[in-house]
Scaffold this active site. Sequence first.
Site, short mmCIF file in Angstrom:
data_model
loop_
_atom_site.label_atom_id
_atom_site.label_comp_id
_atom_site.label_asym_id
_atom_site.label_seq_id
_atom_site.Cartn_x
_atom_site.Cartn_y
_atom_site.Cartn_z
N SER A 1 -0.91 -4.74 -28.23
CA SER A 1 -1.85 -3.70 -28.49
C SER A 1 -2.07 -2.79 -27.33
O SER A 1 -1.68 -2.73 -26.38
CB SER A 1 -3.46 -4.60 -28.25
OG SER A 1 -4.49 -3.77 -28.39
N TYR B 1 -9.03 -10.97 -24.39
CA TYR B 1 -8.16 -10.42 -25.45
C TYR B 1 -7.02 -9.43 -25.02
O TYR B 1 -5.58 -9.45 -25.10
CB TYR B 1 -8.77 -9.97 -26.74
CG TYR B 1 -7.94 -9.14 -27.78
CD1 TYR B 1 -7.12 -10.00 -28.66
CD2 TYR B 1 -7.85 -7.89 -27.94
CE1 TYR B 1 -6.48 -9.16 -29.80
CE2 TYR B 1 -6.87 -7.18 -28.67
CZ TYR B 1 -6.06 -8.05 -29.66
OH TYR B 1 -5.29 -7.24 -30.47
#
Length: 262
Positions: free
Chosen positions: A143, A156
């Site tokens: 990400s 995360y």
Amino acid sequence: MKTIKNKTALITGASSGIGEAFAYELAKQGTNLILTARSEDKLDLLATKISKEYHVKVNVFAGDLLQKDTPYKLYNQIKQAGLSVDILINNAGFGKWTNFLDESIQEYEDMIEVNINALVKLCHLVLPDMLKKGDGGIINVASTGALQPCPYVAAYCASKSFVLNFSEALYGEYHKKGLTITALCPGNTTTGFQSVARANTKGMTADTPEEVAKQGIKALLKNKSFKIVGAMNYVQSFLPRFLARKAMINVVSAMMSSKVNG
């Protein structure tokens, strides 16, 4: 990796979003598929559609990567079916946008199990076979959140930082042996991630899952160790290099606090 035609790709989290987009894009390019996710019904439907449309072989093995032994069960099922993984797409994962203490430790443990542990196990399982053939590729979906500390998305983004660094380290070990390991770093993408993460992405630009999958495959074939999806995301990736770390933390904190706490 020079070609994906007539190869076999294992895709985790294949029932929707980026995983589903990878399935279609790989099939378009002549790649046979092994699909896994929790929802067997969705996988079966997807397999039927893809095999009819693109005339590739599609196998389905449902499993929950929250369970620590699922990667081993999955690998054994693949071997027992007489299949071999030429390409691994570690796409399964989830996150939460939240004040750190507002989420349970169990949720964070589950996140780490899927985002990190299952990914590492699957890499460890498929790499020996790839090395024997002297050919193979892995795309680990990270990400843009992996590129800096992210207050309010702490666990995360930290898990995706692991994915980025782990993938590039493996690239360093194996790219001279015929294998390519690519960390794919998409930004905001129009998938079900936002609903699960309770992510307020209003006003944020977004890429499609299809574009993310195309960019990932292209990067793999170009032997890249990482790929940031989206021109603006690429430009923003330079900020941590020019700002002091504390300044970068404050920038992200201010932005995410308004998203999480209104």
